[in-house]
Design a protein around this motif. Structure first.
Motif, PDB file in Angstrom:
ATOM      1  N   UNK A 157       0.786  -1.216   0.000  1.00 39.81           N
ATOM      2  CA  UNK A 157       0.000   0.000   0.000  1.00 39.81           C
ATOM      3  C   UNK A 157       0.820   1.270   0.000  1.00 39.81           C
ATOM      4  N   UNK A 158       2.136   1.194   0.115  1.00 36.73           N
ATOM      5  CA  UNK A 158       2.996   2.374   0.174  1.00 36.73           C
ATOM      6  C   UNK A 158       3.074   3.034  -1.202  1.00 36.73           C
ATOM      7  N   UNK A 159       3.056   4.335  -1.280  1.00 32.05           N
ATOM      8  CA  UNK A 159       3.181   5.105  -2.516  1.00 32.05           C
ATOM      9  C   UNK A 159       4.623   5.589  -2.647  1.00 32.05           C
ATOM     10  N   UNK A 160       5.226   5.394  -3.835  1.00 29.23           N
ATOM     11  CA  UNK A 160       6.603   5.786  -4.076  1.00 29.23           C
ATOM     12  C   UNK A 160       6.714   6.419  -5.453  1.00 29.23           C
ATOM     13  N   UNK A 161       7.907   6.974  -5.745  1.00 29.37           N
ATOM     14  CA  UNK A 161       8.159   7.606  -7.032  1.00 29.37           C
ATOM     15  C   UNK A 161       8.879   6.624  -7.963  1.00 29.37           C
ATOM     16  N   UNK A 185      12.676   2.623  -8.207  1.00 27.60           N
ATOM     17  CA  UNK A 185      11.788   3.560  -7.500  1.00 27.60           C
ATOM     18  C   UNK A 185      12.620   4.359  -6.505  1.00 27.60           C
ATOM     19  N   UNK A 186      11.994   5.414  -5.971  1.00 27.62           N
ATOM     20  CA  UNK A 186      12.639   6.289  -4.978  1.00 27.62           C
ATOM     21  C   UNK A 186      11.625   6.613  -3.893  1.00 27.62           C
ATOM     22  N   UNK A 187      12.116   6.499  -2.656  1.00 27.04           N
ATOM     23  CA  UNK A 187      11.265   6.891  -1.519  1.00 27.04           C
ATOM     24  C   UNK A 187      11.542   8.341  -1.151  1.00 27.04           C
ATOM     25  N   UNK A 188      12.805   8.698  -1.046  1.00 26.32           N
ATOM     26  CA  UNK A 188      13.217  10.077  -0.818  1.00 26.32           C
ATOM     27  C   UNK A 188      14.558  10.270  -1.512  1.00 26.32           C
ATOM     28  N   UNK A 189      15.222  11.363  -1.225  1.00 27.81           N
ATOM     29  CA  UNK A 189      16.454  11.668  -1.939  1.00 27.81           C
ATOM     30  C   UNK A 189      17.546  10.659  -1.639  1.00 27.81           C
ATOM     31  N   UNK A 190      17.511  10.029  -0.500  1.00 24.89           N
ATOM     32  CA  UNK A 190      18.581   9.123  -0.123  1.00 24.89           C
ATOM     33  C   UNK A 190      18.223   7.657  -0.316  1.00 24.89           C
ATOM     34  N   UNK A 191      16.935   7.344  -0.461  1.00 22.82           N
ATOM     35  CA  UNK A 191      16.517   5.942  -0.564  1.00 22.82           C
ATOM     36  C   UNK A 191      15.926   5.682  -1.954  1.00 22.82           C
ATOM     37  N   UNK A 192      16.607   4.861  -2.719  1.00 26.36           N
ATOM     38  CA  UNK A 192      16.099   4.427  -4.022  1.00 26.36           C
ATOM     39  C   UNK A 192      16.677   3.041  -4.304  1.00 26.36           C
TER      40      UNK A 192
END
Length: 617
Positions: free
Chosen positions: A574-578, A591-598
């Protein structure tokens, strides 16, 4: 010329002759029947012969029929099959037009002959009966005449005897008169019977029997005419198929004339051309001077030396020992396929493997991966012994990208695969169009069926088409790489470099260990194959300076994925990511969760929503 007048007394002989005629007709029927069996047997043997030499489907023989000579042979087999069909036609026509017709005619002929000879025997019996009646009447008249004569003599004797009484004389006279009267009656009866017999006999020999003989003659003449017509039909049946048989023979001749030896020679080149250049001259190595061995300047060593010079790698390269390789061994090395790269990783489904297969690497890869990537962008040969032995996959099947083949053969195989996938796509699209039309009909006419019943099948077809298109893109990328359209390998190929490095290193190590001189005293060091001392900072700096990839959409995690392998990222259901990179056909989405996590997750674990503007750009 009539049998009734000429053969009026040959009833028995005519009976035997007509029976002989029927026997001849039955013998001819048996001959034709055996001929039809021979034709069928011959046709069957021809068909079996043609089938025996037909190429087997999905076999090596089927590939051999691209040559004009073998295609001509295949045409000969097909025409032989058609030729056999004409013999079957001969058998069928002879059976229907001759055997069947004559068999029915023989039955009718036997009945007709039986009827005629029955009438003839009946007429003979009648005339014999009349003759017997005439003989009886004649004997009775003769007897009565003798009795009357004896009675007259007795009366005269009694009348002349004086001792006889008058009464006895009168009695003798009456007896004589009675006998005379009986004789007269017998005479009249005999005369009447004789006239009747003569009339019957005349009718018998001049009317009844001639008519019967005439009918028998006509029957026999019809039999003769019929057997003659059957013989003409026998020849005509053969003559009718001669044009078709001639056409078959003409096609065989045409196929033979279509053989092109030049074209076949060109096909041999296309089938076995490797694309490698022949080796150059081997330089003289002077062992009389206290110096290290020089490097052979053959084309095979140059292909590796060029790559090393471009990267300016350190280390020394040793000779390839060409002088110690026999001539036949050298030729086998030049024609053997080179080491295959590893197949691309297959994506795992959520139900089968929870965490999926080994994930691809991040952009910042080890030096050995990048060097491996550069080396695999060109066809290279690891060692002569691996060339000679040939490299195959553990399961016996070649890699998916056909990299175990020479460049020219690989290009052909990839092109065939692309064409095959395009045909499969077209079939799926045709089915989808047909189901779409059916659904429209169901929507307009609900009584004909439920429109929702085809939705599942339409969805399956859409998924199949998408998968096939991804496969086409993958093979087209390999094809473009072979044809030189792609100067460097794609990101998807870089993802596979880690697995290939392990195979490459083991092959190089085994190659270096296998090299030795004929006397076993010299073994080449493996440092030139494995120890490539290149500063890693050249590559690391290049990739560290890259800017982060822009987002091209969003995605929703359908399942929980534990990213335990290098390059992957953990996600919760259910998590939304880029989304920063689409699936390239290997089953992974970046995918990327934030600038440091992909990182990468299996494509089947997420539902992707691509941004329209980013997709168009």
């Amino acid at each position: 010329m009539s049998w009734g007048t000429e053969l009026w007394d040959q009833f028995d002989n005519l009976e035997k002759h007509t029976q002989w005629g029927i026997d001849v007709l039955e013998k001819y029927i048996k001959f034709v029947k055996e001929r039809t069996e021979i034709e069928l047997s011959y046709a069957k043997q021809l068909r079996n012969l043609s089938k025996k030499y037909q190429p087997k489907k999905n076999s090596k023989e089927e590939e051999e029929y691209r040559y004009t000579s073998t295609r001509a042979f295949l045409a000969t087999l097909n025409e032989t099959n058609d030729y056999a069909g004409q013999h079957e036609v001969i058998s069928e026509n002879m059976t229907s037009l001759i055997t069947g017709e004559l068999t029915r005619y023989v039955q009718e002929l036997k009945q007709e002959r039986k009827s005629y000879f029955h009438d003839g025997r009946k007429a003979q019996q009648h005339i014999e009966t009349c003759w017997k009646q005439l003989e009886a009447s004649k004997r009775r008249f003769e007897r009565d005449c003798k009795e009357a004569d004896r009675a007259q003599q007795y009366f005269e004797k009694m009348d002349a005897d004086i001792n006889v009484t008058k009464a006895d004389v009168e009695k003798a006279r009456q007896q004589a008169q009675l006998r005379h009267q009986m004789a007269e009656d017998s005479k009249a009866e005999y005369s009447s019977t004789l006239q009747k017999f003569n009339s019957e006999q005349h009718d018998h020999y001049y009317t009844h029997m001639p008519n019967i003989f005439q009918k028998i003659q006509e029957m026999e003449e019809r039999r003769i005419v019929r057997i003659g017509e059957s013989m003409k039909t026998f020849a005509e049946v053969d003559r009718q198929v001669i044009p078709i048989i001639g056409k078959c023979l003409d096609e065989i001749t045409k196929a033979a004339e279509s053989i092109d030896h030049k074209n076949d020679s060109q096909l041999v080149i296309e089938a076995f051309k490797s694309g490698f250049e022949p080796p150059g001259d081997i330089d003289f190595e002077d062992f009389t001077q206290p110096m290290k061995r020089t490097v052979s300047e053959s084309s095979l060593s140059n292909s590796r030396g060029d790559g090393k010079s471009e990267l300016k790698f350190g280390g020394k390269s040793k000779g390839k020992l060409w002088p110690f390789i026999k001539k036949n061994k050298l030729m086998s090395l030049l024609t053997s396929p080179h080491q295959p790269p590893p197949p691309p990783p297959a994506s795992a489904s959520p139900s089968a493997v929870p965490n999926g297969p080994q994930s691809p690497k991040q952009q910042k890869e080890p030096l050995s991966h990048r060097f491996n990537e550069f080396m695999t962008s060109k066809p290279k040969i690891h060692c002569f012994r691996s060339l000679k032995r040939g490299v195959s996959s553990p399961l016996g099947a070649g890699p998916e990208d056909f990299s175990n083949l020479p460049p020219e053969q690989r290009r052909k195989k990839l092109q065939q695969k692309v064409d095959e996938l395009n045909r499969d796509i077209q079939k799926e699209m045709d089915q989808r169009d047909a189901l779409t039309k059916m659904k429209d009909v169901y929507i307009k006419n609900p009584q004909m069926g439920d429109a929702a019943s085809v939705d599942q099948r339409l969805a399956e077809l859409g998924q199949n088409i998408e998968k096939l298109r991804l496969e086409v893109q993958k093979f087209e990328g390999w094809l473009a790489e072979v044809e030189g359209k792609l100067p460097m390998r794609s990101e998807q190929a870089r993802r596979q470099s880690g697995l290939y490095e392990a195979q490459n290193t083991s092959a190089v190590n085994s190659c270096a260990q296998d090299r030795e001189s004929p006397d076993g005293s010299y073994t080449e060091e493996q440092s030139q194959e494995t120890e490539m001392k290149v500063p890693a900072t050249d590559f690391d700096d290049e990739f560290d300076d890259e800017e982060p990839l822009p987002t091209i959409g969003t995605c929703k995690a359908l399942y929980t994925f534990e990213g335990q392998n290098e390059g992957t990222i953990s996600v919760a259901e259910g998590e939304m990511l880029y989304v920063i990179e689409e699936d390239k056909g290997d089953g992974w989405t970046r995918i990327r969760r934030n600038e440091d996590e992909e990182g990468y997750v299996p494509t089947s674990y997420v539902e992707v929503y691509l941004d329209k503007n980013a997709k168009d750009s």
